[in-house]
Motif scaffolding. Sequence first.
Motif, mmCIF file in Angstrom:
data_model
loop_
_atom_site.group_PDB
_atom_site.id
_atom_site.type_symbol
_atom_site.label_atom_id
_atom_site.label_comp_id
_atom_site.label_asym_id
_atom_site.label_seq_id
_atom_site.Cartn_x
_atom_site.Cartn_y
_atom_site.Cartn_z
ATOM 1 N N THR A 69 0.859 -1.175 0.000
ATOM 2 C CA THR A 69 0.000 0.000 0.000
ATOM 3 C C THR A 69 0.901 1.232 0.000
ATOM 4 O O THR A 69 1.870 1.311 0.756
ATOM 5 N N THR A 70 0.595 2.175 -0.865
ATOM 6 C CA THR A 70 1.422 3.378 -1.000
ATOM 7 C C THR A 70 0.573 4.617 -0.789
ATOM 8 O O THR A 70 -0.541 4.706 -1.300
ATOM 9 N N GLY A 71 1.115 5.532 -0.042
ATOM 10 C CA GLY A 71 0.383 6.755 0.255
ATOM 11 C C GLY A 71 1.197 7.997 -0.004
ATOM 12 O O GLY A 71 2.427 7.940 -0.138
ATOM 13 N N TRP A 72 0.503 9.094 -0.106
ATOM 14 C CA TRP A 72 1.124 10.411 -0.150
ATOM 15 C C TRP A 72 0.725 11.159 1.115
ATOM 16 O O TRP A 72 -0.443 11.138 1.519
ATOM 17 N N PHE A 73 1.693 11.798 1.703
ATOM 18 C CA PHE A 73 1.497 12.623 2.880
ATOM 19 C C PHE A 73 2.111 13.981 2.596
ATOM 20 O O PHE A 73 2.925 14.124 1.686
ATOM 21 N N ARG A 74 1.736 14.974 3.375
ATOM 22 C CA ARG A 74 2.326 16.293 3.189
ATOM 23 C C ARG A 74 2.540 16.965 4.532
ATOM 24 O O ARG A 74 1.843 16.697 5.496
ATOM 25 N N GLN A 75 3.527 17.857 4.525
ATOM 26 C CA GLN A 75 3.865 18.577 5.742
ATOM 27 C C GLN A 75 4.121 20.032 5.394
ATOM 28 O O GLN A 75 5.077 20.346 4.682
ATOM 29 N N ALA A 76 3.265 20.888 5.909
ATOM 30 C CA ALA A 76 3.427 22.318 5.727
ATOM 31 C C ALA A 76 4.297 22.861 6.858
ATOM 32 O O ALA A 76 4.404 22.241 7.916
ATOM 33 N N PRO A 77 4.915 24.008 6.649
ATOM 34 C CA PRO A 77 5.771 24.582 7.689
ATOM 35 C C PRO A 77 5.029 24.736 9.007
ATOM 36 O O PRO A 77 3.924 25.285 9.042
#
Length: 124
Positions: free
Chosen positions: A32-40
């Motif tokens: 299973t592959t995911g995308w995550f994000r991190q804002a400042p």
Amino acid sequence: VQLQASGGGLAQPGGSLRLSCAASGLTFSSYTTGWFRQAPGKERGFVATIRWHGGTTYYADSVKGRFTISRDNAKNTVHLQMNGLKPEDTAVYYCASGRGITSTSTTLQGYNYWGQGTLVTVSS
């Protein structure tokens, strides 16, 4: 195992970008592959995931209808097509893979392999 994320850059509000995640030492069709994000100043958060079996996808409410996650088994690559970008989409985007992850999981738990991140900036 290495995951390599690419495709980030500068986009105008309403614009599009396509992120790619390439893997070595790992076959995406088995993970299973995911995308995550991190804002400042914020914690890393869930964006989208695609399951190893059947390719079932799941999205965060904030991106549903604008982002599409897909997998190219022949090229062992996972993509994130981002349309209708908003300034609040600005973040470093990470791809990650793992096993034993439930189809509606939005946590980082279970994702054992992570890419290095690619910066997406949405600004006029």
